[in-house]
Every structure is written in structure tokens, then in C-alpha cells.
Design a protein around this motif. Structure first.
Motif, short mmCIF file in Angstrom:
data_model
loop_
_atom_site.label_atom_id
_atom_site.label_comp_id
_atom_site.label_asym_id
_atom_site.label_seq_id
_atom_site.Cartn_x
_atom_site.Cartn_y
_atom_site.Cartn_z
N UNK A 78 -8.62 -3.83 0.92
CA UNK A 78 -7.71 -4.67 0.15
C UNK A 78 -6.38 -3.95 -0.10
N UNK A 79 -6.45 -2.64 -0.39
CA UNK A 79 -5.23 -1.87 -0.60
C UNK A 79 -4.37 -1.81 0.64
N UNK A 80 -5.02 -1.70 1.81
CA UNK A 80 -4.28 -1.67 3.07
C UNK A 80 -3.58 -3.00 3.32
N UNK A 81 -4.26 -4.10 3.03
CA UNK A 81 -3.65 -5.43 3.19
C UNK A 81 -2.44 -5.60 2.27
N UNK A 82 -2.61 -5.16 1.04
CA UNK A 82 -1.52 -5.26 0.07
C UNK A 82 -0.32 -4.44 0.54
N UNK A 83 -0.58 -3.22 0.98
CA UNK A 83 0.51 -2.35 1.45
C UNK A 83 1.22 -2.90 2.67
N UNK A 84 0.48 -3.52 3.58
CA UNK A 84 1.09 -4.10 4.78
C UNK A 84 1.97 -5.29 4.42
N UNK A 85 1.52 -6.11 3.48
CA UNK A 85 2.35 -7.23 3.02
C UNK A 85 3.63 -6.72 2.37
N UNK A 86 3.50 -5.65 1.59
CA UNK A 86 4.66 -5.07 0.91
C UNK A 86 5.68 -4.57 1.93
N UNK A 87 5.18 -3.97 3.00
CA UNK A 87 6.09 -3.44 4.04
C UNK A 87 6.69 -4.56 4.89
N UNK A 88 5.83 -5.47 5.37
CA UNK A 88 6.30 -6.50 6.30
C UNK A 88 7.23 -7.52 5.65
N UNK A 89 7.06 -7.76 4.36
CA UNK A 89 7.89 -8.75 3.68
C UNK A 89 9.28 -8.23 3.34
#
Length: 460
Positions: A85-96
Motif C-alpha cells: 500500500x505504501x508503494x502504491x501511495x508513493x507511486x501516485x505521489x510521484x506520477x501525479x
């Protein structure tokens, strides 16, 4: 077979005490040797080390395998979902573009004198939901640009950002490192989070902006022009979520976890408020809510369509597969140490020796960190060795034990640590220069963290 039956199947046979210490030493030495000398993946090394510990201790191999698989499964279930879940959150933070928005807003409002402090804040905020390596890759273009445009040394700007990233990695949940130790030691999440933040703030200040002032005198390197043009071009094409929305989304899981801690202290047990906050503040639920909220605030806020969101979430998981296996195998190694009785032997020795449990935890983590180069391996192994000591500690000191291990796991990064080479290559430093800056900074974090843990133990 149900979980309860599996748990009952754990070995209970008495193991000769004289074989326990050699078993532990050989097992840990084997793990270190396989990782450092033979470059074997830590997952395989931890698995083989667990089997060696059980065999030398004299347990039936069927029981050793049961112990390992029990520990592997419970750790994967307890911490693995949080890492995903933390990895998904971090990827959204970066990609957005949300991470860029945080960086640019904070840096844009800072004077040259306050820039190192701003970079430390940026590193800490970005580091909260992200793995160190991902946060570093994300921040490097910013570090280069800030250094070039401000005229400050690359080390003067970069070290504070790296300190913010590293301290979050070792001390503050919901970062996976502290969560591994919290799970292994059954520490209170809210108290550990509160104490972790209390220790993290002065540690980042000392190891970041203050230490960077001296490190920049020892090593003075110019920032490359590598990312300048590309970043300026990209910034005009991407719609970003606002700064306020991004920060609120990043802090959401922390707020939910702190809400649970406050409810546990002040709300009566069984009340609707207490039950609701306890549920929302559970790490799994808090991170799941954060990811779902981030899909709308960060993803949709940046104009990402369903396909882009699905791709972002999907690509978040492959890079963490190795981390998940290492953490789970560390849980298996921990359970093998517990079931052989090695942990209890260490606990009894510590109680009779009069040595500070917190100092011992830090030393064990330091030794494993120095030998393997992995903060994660140091955290899971030290947690397993020291788990039996928890029964002798109150809630506050159990949380401090987590933080002592976290601080020890960051000590003196050197040539056997992948992070060492990542920083060296990005900054364009020699090995000697990297030792004077990055390795020295990691040591400052570790020592300052220990001092603050010991100081808090006097009042907690």
C-alpha cells in the motif's frame, strides 16, 4: 490447516542451552557471508541462515521449517500488505506531480540561508511514504537545480534532503522499516509514531542542515546540469494537485494513526469514538484509506484517467517484490530464533548483565548493518533477537526499543550498501568523499538517534 493449528505445531522441544549461542552466531555469520562475499540475495541468505540456526540448535528439521514458514507468513500478512500500500501511495505521489509540487512550493519560498532547512523538510515529507531509493531518485533533479540556481554547494543542499529521507526510513511509521520492528516487537503504533517524530525532528536538524555546513567545507562539488532543461520543459506540460491538497493527503495516514493513539489514551473503551478511531488508525486501514483518497486527490487532481491510474498502481508493485521477500524471510528468521530459545537466552543474559536493553538493541542493529549493508536486514534480525525482552518492558520502552533498533540500522553506510553507491554516483563523489559526507551523515543520524532514545527513556 488453520492458523491456530499451525501455531500449535511450532516446536516446543527443549534445546540444549550450550548449542544456542553457537547456533545464533553461525546463523548470523552465514547470512552475512552469503550476502557480502557471495552476493547471494538476502531472501535466500536469510532462509539458509534460518535452517542453519535450527539444525545447529538441534531442532528436528521439520520443526525448523514450520517455525520459518510461520514467521514468514505472519510477517508477510502483517507488514507485506503495508509495504504494498505504501508503494502504491508513493507511486501516485510521484506520477501525479504531487511530490514536485511539495518540493517546488517549499523551495520557492525559501531564502538562500534557509534553503538547507527547506531541503530537509522536503526530504522528510517525501520520505514519509516512500522507500529511500525511490525518494532519492525523485529528489535528485531538485537537489541539482536548487544547488545550481542558489549557488550553494551540492553537499550543502543535498545532505539535508538525504537526512530527511533517511531518518524517516529508520524512525517514523508508516515507513516500512519501523513497521517491521513494531510488528515483531508488538509495540504500540501510536506511541512509537509520537516518539519517533519527537526524535526525528532534532535528528534531521543535526544530521541535515547543521552537519551539511561542515560537510560542504570538506567536500565541494558542483551540481551537474543533467536535469535542468528537461525538468523545465516537463513542468509546463503537467497539471499538478495543489500544495495544500498534496500535503494533506501525505499526512492523512499519520493523522489517522495518531487519532488512534489519542483515542486509546483519552476515550473510554467500548465507546463509538474509541472503536471508530481504533479501526481507522489501524495501519492497514489507514494506508488503504490514504491510497483510495490519493486516487482522487492526487491522481484525478492531476488529470490522470482510469488507464493512467491503473498503470501507476500496477507499476508500483514489481520494484518492491524483493523488499517484501526480504522482510518476510526476516520474519521467518526471527521466529526460528524465538522457537529455538535463542532470544530468551539473550534476554536472560541482558537482565543479569545490567546492560541497557536500548543500548544493546542499537549495538546489535549496528553490527548487522555494518556486516550486511542492509538497514532492513539489520532491523528484522535485531528485532528477532531482542523480541523476548519485550515481556520485561512497559509500553513506552517497547516503542523506544523499536526506535533504538531503527537508529542502529542506519549506522555508517559503506561499500556493501547499495545506497552508498547510489549517492556516490548521483553526486559524482569519490569513495573517500562519500565516506566524509553520506557515510558520516548516516553515522550522525544513528548516534543522535540513540542519544535521544536514551534521554527519552529517563522520562518515559
Amino acid at each position: 490447516m488453520s492458523t491456530a493449528l499451525i501455531a500449535l505445531a511450532a516446536p516446543e522441544a527443549a534445546v540444549p542451552t550450550g548449542r544456542l549461542l553457537p547456533a545464533a552466531l553461525v546463523g548470523i555469520a552465514l547470512i552475512v557471508l552469503l550476502i557480502t562475499r557471495f552476493r547471494l540475495h538476502p531472501f535466500l541468505s536469510l532462509t539458509l541462515g534460518s535452517l542453519a540456526v535450527g539444525a545447529i540448535a538441534g531442532l528436528p528439521m521439520a520443526d525448523v521449517i514450520t517455525s520459518f514458514t510461520n514467521g514468514f507468513g505472519s510477517t508477510a500478512a502483517g507488514v507485506g500488505t503495508l509495504i504494498a500500500l505504501g508503494a502504491m501511495f508513493g507511486k501516485l505521489l510521484a506520477d501525479s506531480g504531487g511530490a514536485d509540487e511539495i518540493v517546488d512550493t517549499i523551495v520557492g519560498r525559501s531564502s538562500p540561508r534557509s534553503l538547507p532547512w527547506a531541503m530537509a523538510a522536503v526530504g522528510a515529507l517525501i520520505g514519509l511514504p516512500m522507500f529511500f531509493e525511490i525518494g532519492l531518485v525523485l529528489l535528485m533533479p531538485v537537489i541539482f537545480l536548487v544547488s545550481r540556481r542558489s549557488g550553494l554547494s551540492l553537499v550543502r543542499v543535498g545532505i539535508p534532503a538525504l537526512a530527511g529521507l533517511s531518518v524517516m526510513h529508520g524512525l517514523v511509521p508508516p515507513h516500512p522499516g519501523p513497521l517491521v520492528a513494531i510488528d515483531a516487537l508488538k509495540a504500540d503504533l501510536g506511541i512509537t509514531l509520537g516518539l519517533g517524530v519527537l526524535i526525528a525532528v532534532p535528528t534531521v536538524a543535526i544530521a541535515g542542515p547543521l552537519f551539511a555546513r561542515y560537510a560542504a567545507r570538506w567536500v565541494d562539488v558542483p551540481a551537474p546540469e543533467l536535469f535542468d532543461a528537461g525538468r523545465q520543459q516537463d513542468e509546463g506540460d503537467v497539471r499538478r494537485p495543489s500544495f495544500g491538497v498534496t500535503v494533506a493527503t501525505v499526512l492523512l495516514p499519520v493523522v489517522l494513526m495518531m487519532g488512534k493513539a489519542v483515542a486509546d489514551l483519552f476515550a473510554a473503551e467500548g465507546t463509538l469514538v474509541r472503536s471508530g478511531l481504533d479501526f481507522l488508525g489501524t495501519p492497514l486501514v489507514a494506508l488503504l484509506i490514504a491510497v483510495l483518497v490519493a486516487i482522487f486527490t492526487l491522481g484525478r487532481g492531476a488529470g490522470m484517467d482510469r488507464k493512467a491510474l491503473a498503470t501507476s498502481l500496477e507499476r508500483a508493485l514489481p520494484p518492491i517484490a524483493g523488499i517484501l521477500l526480504i522482510v518476510a524471510a526476516g520474519g521467518g528468521f526471527k521466529q526460528t530464533l524465538v522457537d529455538t530459545g535463542i532470544g530468551k537466552l539473550v534476554a536472560d543474559w541482558v537482565q543479569s548483565s545490567g546492560l541497557s536493553v536500548l543500548l544493546l538493541a542499537w549495538l546489535v542493529a549496528v553490527l548487522i548493518r555494518l556486516a550486511t549493508g542492509s538497514a532492513t536486514v539489520a532491523t528484522v534480525t535485531a528485532s528477532g533477537i531482542l523480541a523476548p525482552l519485550v515481556t520485561t518492558l512497559d509500553t513506552g520502552h517497547t516503542s523506544l526499543l523499536v526506535l533504538a533498533i531503527g537508529a542502529g540500522s542506519l549506522f555508517f553506510s559503506h561499500v556493501n550498501d547499495a545506497g552508498f553507491w547510489l549517492v556516490k554516483e548521483y553526486f559524482g563523489l569519490s569513495v573517500g568523499q562519500n565516506l566524509k559526507t553520506w557515510s558520516a551523515m548516516e553515522t550522525v543520524i544513528s548516534v543522535v538517534g540513540l542519544v535521544l532514545v536514551l534521554a527519552l527513556s529517563l522520562v518515559v
